[in-house]
Design a protein around this motif. Structure first.
Motif, mmCIF file in Angstrom:
data_model
loop_
_atom_site.group_PDB
_atom_site.id
_atom_site.type_symbol
_atom_site.label_atom_id
_atom_site.label_comp_id
_atom_site.label_asym_id
_atom_site.label_seq_id
_atom_site.Cartn_x
_atom_site.Cartn_y
_atom_site.Cartn_z
ATOM 1 N N LYS A 347 0.367 12.460 1.754
ATOM 2 C CA LYS A 347 -0.051 11.417 2.693
ATOM 3 C C LYS A 347 -1.469 11.657 3.202
ATOM 4 C CE LYS A 347 4.590 10.086 4.201
ATOM 5 N NZ LYS A 347 5.522 9.900 5.336
ATOM 6 N N PHE A 348 -1.809 12.913 3.465
ATOM 7 C CA PHE A 348 -3.185 13.213 3.877
ATOM 8 C C PHE A 348 -4.159 12.948 2.737
ATOM 9 C CE2 PHE A 348 -1.297 16.015 7.286
ATOM 10 C CZ PHE A 348 -1.901 15.370 8.353
ATOM 11 N N ARG A 349 -3.806 13.371 1.535
ATOM 12 C CA ARG A 349 -4.699 13.162 0.392
ATOM 13 C C ARG A 349 -4.976 11.686 0.148
ATOM 14 N NH1 ARG A 349 -2.159 17.587 -3.946
ATOM 15 N NH2 ARG A 349 -3.481 19.343 -3.307
ATOM 16 N N LEU A 350 -3.969 10.853 0.385
ATOM 17 C CA LEU A 350 -4.128 9.420 0.153
ATOM 18 C C LEU A 350 -4.851 8.710 1.303
ATOM 19 C CD1 LEU A 350 -0.645 8.528 -1.372
ATOM 20 C CD2 LEU A 350 -2.824 8.719 -2.565
ATOM 21 N N GLY A 351 -5.139 9.424 2.351
ATOM 22 C CA GLY A 351 -5.836 8.808 3.479
ATOM 23 C C GLY A 351 -4.971 7.891 4.306
ATOM 24 N N LEU A 352 -3.646 8.079 4.255
ATOM 25 C CA LEU A 352 -2.753 7.180 4.983
ATOM 26 C C LEU A 352 -2.889 7.332 6.491
ATOM 27 C CD1 LEU A 352 0.567 7.288 2.914
ATOM 28 C CD2 LEU A 352 -1.166 5.500 2.986
ATOM 29 N N PHE A 353 -3.232 8.513 6.953
ATOM 30 C CA PHE A 353 -3.380 8.707 8.398
ATOM 31 C C PHE A 353 -4.601 7.942 8.917
ATOM 32 C CE2 PHE A 353 -0.523 12.098 7.356
ATOM 33 C CZ PHE A 353 0.224 12.306 8.503
ATOM 34 N N GLU A 354 -5.609 7.786 8.081
ATOM 35 C CA GLU A 354 -6.809 7.050 8.480
ATOM 36 C C GLU A 354 -6.668 5.550 8.192
ATOM 37 O OE1 GLU A 354 -7.148 10.898 8.510
ATOM 38 O OE2 GLU A 354 -7.216 10.073 6.461
ATOM 39 N N ARG A 355 -5.864 5.210 7.188
ATOM 40 C CA ARG A 355 -5.794 3.817 6.733
ATOM 41 C C ARG A 355 -4.350 3.467 6.376
ATOM 42 N NH1 ARG A 355 -6.121 2.903 1.857
ATOM 43 N NH2 ARG A 355 -7.213 4.827 1.431
ATOM 44 N N PRO A 356 -3.490 3.334 7.384
ATOM 45 C CA PRO A 356 -2.075 3.110 7.090
ATOM 46 C C PRO A 356 -1.711 1.663 6.774
ATOM 47 C CG PRO A 356 -2.373 3.290 9.442
ATOM 48 C CD PRO A 356 -3.718 3.557 8.825
ATOM 49 N N TYR A 357 -2.538 0.720 7.204
ATOM 50 C CA TYR A 357 -2.120 -0.684 7.125
ATOM 51 C C TYR A 357 -2.573 -1.334 5.820
ATOM 52 C CZ TYR A 357 -1.033 0.002 12.018
ATOM 53 O OH TYR A 357 -0.513 0.479 13.190
ATOM 54 N N ALA A 358 -1.793 -2.340 5.424
ATOM 55 C CA ALA A 358 -2.050 -3.007 4.152
ATOM 56 C C ALA A 358 -3.043 -4.146 4.278
ATOM 57 C CB ALA A 358 -0.742 -3.550 3.575
ATOM 58 N N ALA A 359 -2.975 -4.855 5.371
ATOM 59 C CA ALA A 359 -3.695 -6.115 5.485
ATOM 60 C C ALA A 359 -5.201 -5.916 5.325
ATOM 61 C CB ALA A 359 -3.396 -6.764 6.831
ATOM 62 N N ARG A 360 -5.780 -6.713 4.435
ATOM 63 C CA ARG A 360 -7.233 -6.764 4.296
ATOM 64 C C ARG A 360 -7.626 -8.227 4.454
ATOM 65 N NH1 ARG A 360 -8.583 -3.075 -0.991
ATOM 66 N NH2 ARG A 360 -7.111 -1.409 -0.581
ATOM 67 N N PRO A 361 -8.142 -8.602 5.586
ATOM 68 C CA PRO A 361 -8.444 -10.015 5.831
ATOM 69 C C PRO A 361 -9.305 -10.605 4.719
ATOM 70 C CG PRO A 361 -8.708 -8.727 7.834
ATOM 71 C CD PRO A 361 -8.481 -7.750 6.725
ATOM 72 N N GLY A 362 -8.849 -11.710 4.187
ATOM 73 C CA GLY A 362 -9.607 -12.421 3.162
ATOM 74 C C GLY A 362 -9.482 -11.860 1.769
ATOM 75 N N ALA A 363 -8.704 -10.806 1.577
ATOM 76 C CA ALA A 363 -8.591 -10.197 0.254
ATOM 77 C C ALA A 363 -7.734 -11.070 -0.652
ATOM 78 C CB ALA A 363 -7.983 -8.797 0.365
ATOM 79 N N ALA A 364 -8.303 -11.446 -1.792
ATOM 80 C CA ALA A 364 -7.553 -12.228 -2.779
ATOM 81 C C ALA A 364 -6.863 -11.260 -3.728
ATOM 82 C CB ALA A 364 -8.492 -13.139 -3.545
ATOM 83 N N ASN A 365 -5.760 -11.727 -4.320
ATOM 84 C CA ASN A 365 -5.043 -10.862 -5.251
ATOM 85 C C ASN A 365 -4.482 -11.720 -6.380
ATOM 86 O OD1 ASN A 365 -4.380 -8.373 -6.137
ATOM 87 N ND2 ASN A 365 -2.626 -8.079 -4.794
ATOM 88 N N ALA A 366 -5.322 -11.956 -7.366
ATOM 89 C CA ALA A 366 -4.950 -12.735 -8.541
ATOM 90 C C ALA A 366 -5.883 -12.319 -9.661
ATOM 91 C CB ALA A 366 -5.067 -14.229 -8.254
ATOM 92 N N PRO A 367 -5.499 -12.579 -10.903
ATOM 93 C CA PRO A 367 -6.399 -12.245 -12.007
ATOM 94 C C PRO A 367 -7.760 -12.907 -11.840
ATOM 95 C CG PRO A 367 -4.214 -12.785 -12.840
ATOM 96 C CD PRO A 367 -4.211 -13.120 -11.377
ATOM 97 N N THR A 368 -8.803 -12.162 -12.120
ATOM 98 C CA THR A 368 -10.172 -12.653 -12.033
ATOM 99 C C THR A 368 -10.813 -12.547 -13.415
ATOM 100 O OG1 THR A 368 -11.117 -10.466 -11.588
ATOM 101 C CG2 THR A 368 -10.309 -11.728 -9.674
ATOM 102 N N PRO A 369 -11.967 -13.165 -13.617
ATOM 103 C CA PRO A 369 -12.647 -12.990 -14.908
ATOM 104 C C PRO A 369 -12.866 -11.521 -15.265
ATOM 105 C CG PRO A 369 -13.635 -14.805 -13.709
ATOM 106 C CD PRO A 369 -12.642 -14.170 -12.771
#
Length: 735
Positions: A347-369
């Motif tokens: 968990k420390f290696r993955l930076g979860l303590f610094e960045r636990p949340y998923a939400a990224r405002p405005g982040a799209a998630n679909a295939p791109t060119p």
């Protein structure tokens, strides 16, 4: 984001401290109950129903899956809102603020789906494998996924087993190198980067040997064979820095892997120095009871923690029993501490303590060119041309009735895959969408216009009528992905019922037939090869399926995939692979194919490992070594001249094998040790040089220790495992 600045009460939040120091600081504050909580993983966390357990520190991780065989049915996807709500309970509402680790099966793509792993293996291209992993990680991270359960590096020579679709081929070197590339793609140089997630090498160990190709079945194998074959790609993944390893469902010679202290704690963690997390497979700890080695979940929990399984996937055995097992003295607290330390370290290696949340405002998630370009590159590289009687490549500009060259005229595209995007994604595509797939019909229609006729093949008589009117037929054959993957073993590796009947009828018209085979496993293609003028094995290729197929059929790119597993003559020939070792009766493959094996069939493979054609011809010279001898700690170069003798460019997969004629234990007749991807212009000759270290000939001897023997080594080069030219060197003891 959360305020992760350290306070006197939570000094482990100081991100400037070394990871091990942060782990120490946190563990010093934890109760036994909180430690046990870090060994417990649930499925599909519910932030409301599980709120109390989360706030009490009674669970560590959650995976999102539709069930125990989640690759076979879709779920509602990753619920980002649930992830963030659960993390708020954990980070802001619990005593210690330990974030939850969220996992998901992102096997060969998240939203942008690439070819199945066996298709990636057909590319023999480590750069492609890494690029696919990098894109999958980026897309999964947007949805809050921090951990995935890939790569699968189980070695198998058993195509009846549905999970070969998830594998990286039958040889340790190919599987190991591709696995290392996939690990790098997912984890990068810094796994705490927002676009990276943890990888998992699975299933440790021997799962590919499941009896009869039946999923979850028993495994009978000695440790020498494990070390010389099945453990090697796991070691490659560990050396590449993989953060987690998953235990296998099977037993090994009577000991369930979830209770296998020797292989997990002594070999993986001790001998190899693996400092990551060993996770159970779905209810794997509870299944120790079903395997008849534990009387109940309490005993199963004790066996698993002693064996070195750190995180219990969904069985609940650790949560229910570990605390009492420690307090009663039946389990040493040090074993629990070791497991918890590993989970927290991750968990420390993955930076979860610094960045636990998923939400990224405005982040799209679909295939791109950009992501589609990588998927297209991977899908093209997965196409393996295994027969061509001069009908490929097709000419999209030819007029009907010219009767010259490879002019297409009217083309019939037929079969169940013509417009079926979902079926072309392959097994274990939880978040891909059929509507994102470029289908064969749409891609070929773009090139041929009204000269393309399309039939989905539902009515064979209608298909035959259309084939009569066409100048040539492209038949899309093969398996639906529901016939491959977990819990989808078969007893017969021929094409599904009815497909050969259609092929026979169309071939009987006497017009050119191109068979395109979509599959998740090696198949018995004997009759397909006999009836068709050209055959392309494509696997399940992902979102760029149609564009990849069209570009290969029309020669816009040269086919350069190679078979990562042997294709046997029939189901009855299984197992057939490059694992074959010499027997007490000398059988020479070049002379005695019909000697002493079967009364009713020869024994050679129909399509050998490494086989694949291009639209040109390539000649190989004999291999030449830089020295007739090599020291045990030295190296030698092997050079082979390859010449494109045709009129089209190509990418050749030049393969290097070796054989150890006299060893302490029986060794393979040929074993892949290296390969090179070589681009050749028409008429071009190139010298391909391999730097071969003597340590590449190492194997585990009778004492299970690695050794390199003095004496002869045969080196072989060629286009596949069956067409090889050889030379010899001698390994000497002096340096």
């Amino acid at each position: 984001m959360t305020d992760s600045s350290a306070t006197p009460s939570r000094p482990w939040l100081d991100a400037t401290l070394p990871v091990e120091e942060r782990v120490d600081l946190l563990m010093a504050r934890m109760t036994l109950a909180e430690k046990v909580g870090q060994t417990h993983q649930v499925a599909n966390i519910d932030p409301d129903a599980d709120a109390e357990a989360i706030r009490a520190g009674r669970l560590s991780s959650s995976l999102y899956a539709s069930g125990a065989t989640g690759g076979n049915e879709r779920d509602e996807g990753v619920l980002v809102g649930n992830i963030d709500a659960a993390q708020r309970h954990a980070v802001e509402g619990s005593r210690l603020g330990i974030p939850i680790l969220f996992g998901r099966d992102v096997i060969h793509g998240h939203r942008t789906v690439a070819p199945i792993p066996l298709g990636l293996a057909a590319s023999f291209d480590t750069d492609v494998a890494e690029a696919v992993g990098e894109i999958a990680a980026r897309e999964a991270a947007v949805d809050g996924v921090a951990w995935t359960f890939t790569p699968m590096v189980d070695i198998s020579e058993e195509p009846r087993w549905g999970r070969v679709a998830e594998s990286l081929g039958e040889t340790p070197v190919l599987s190991g190198r591709l696995a290392a590339s996939i690990v790098r793609g997912f984890q990068g140089d810094d796994p705490s980067d927002a676009d990276r997630i943890a990888a998992c090498a699975k299933h440790f160990a021997g799962y590919g040997l499941a009896a009869g190709g039946r999923d979850y079945d028993t495994v009978s194998v000695g440790e020498n064979t494990l070390r010389n074959l099945h453990l090697r790609p796991f070691k490659a993944a560990v050396d590449a820095g993989v953060h987690t390893v998953m235990a296998a469902f099977n037993d090994v010679d009577g000991t369930p892997m979830h209770a296998h202290e020797h292989l997990i704690r002594e070999v993986l963690k001790g001998e190899w120095g693996f400092d990551g997390v060993v996770v159970a497979d779905w209810n794997g700890i509870g299944q120790i009871v079903f395997q008849g080695v534990a009387a109940d979940d309490r005993e199963a929990a004790a066996l698993a923690i002693r064996a070195g399984v750190d995180l219990d996937m969904v069985s609940g055995a650790y949560l229910a029993h570990l605390e009492d097992l420690v307090e009663s003295g039946e389990v040493d607290l040090a074993l629990v501490d070791d497991a918890v330390r590993r989970v927290l370290r991750l968990k420390f290696r993955l930076g979860l303590f610094e960045r636990p949340y998923a939400a990224r405002p405005g982040a799209a998630n679909a295939p791109t060119p950009e992501t589609r370009a990588v998927a297209l590159r991977a899908a093209r590289a997965a196409h393996v041309l295994v027969k061509n009687a001069g009908v490929l490549p097709l000419d999209p500009h030819a007029d009907a009735g010219t009767g010259t060259g490879t002019g297409t005229g009217k083309v019939l595209l037929s079969g169940p895959f013509v417009d079926e995007g979902e079926a072309l994604l392959g097994t274990w595509t939880l978040d891909g969408r059929g509507e994102d797939v470029v289908t064969p019909a749409s891609a070929l229609r773009e090139r041929l216009g009204d000269r393309l006729d399309v039939s989905d093949g539902r009515f064979s008589d209608r298909t035959l009528q259309q084939a009569r009117r066409a100048d040539r037929t492209v038949l899309l054959l093969g398996e639906h992905p529901s016939r491959s993957g977990e819990a989808n073993s078969v007893t017969d590796i021929r094409l599904p019922h009815g497909q050969l009947d259609v092929l026979r009828a169309v071939a009987g018209l006497g017009k050119p037939v191109v068979a395109v085979v979509y599959t998740g496993r090696p198949l018995d293609l004997s009759e397909v090869l006999d009836l068709s003028d050209a055959v392309v094995v494509v696997w399940h290729p992902g979102v760029e399926a149609g564009n990849a197929l069209a570009s290969v059929l029309f020669g816009e790119v040269e086919p350069h995939g190679r078979l990562p597993m042997t294709f046997p003559l029939t189901t009855g020939h299984i197992p057939t692979s490059t694992h074959q070792r010499p027997t007490g009766r000398l059988i020479r493959a070049d002379v005695d194919l019909d000697e002493g094996r079967y009364l009713d069939a020869l024994t050679y493979a129909r399509l050998p490992f490494g086989f694949g054609l291009s639209y040109t011809t390539v000649e190989y010279g004999a291999p030449v070594v830089s020295s007739p001898t090599v020291a045990r700690d030295g190296s030698v170069t092997v050079t082979v001249t390859v010449t494109n003798t045709g009129e089209r460019p190509c990418r050749e997969v030049v393969q290097l094998y070796f054989r150890d004629p006299v060893a302490q234990v029986t060794r393979p007749l040929v074993e892949l040790t290296d390969w090179a991807l070589v681009d050749l212009a028409p008429g071009q000759a190139r010298d391909v040089t391999f730097d071969v270290r003597a340590e590449q000939f190492a194997y585990a001897g009778r004492d299970l220790c690695a050794r390199v023997d003095e004496g002869e080594i045969v080196l072989l080069t060629g286009p596949d495992s069956a067409r090889l030219q050889s030379t010899s060197i001698t390994v000497r003891t002096d340096s």
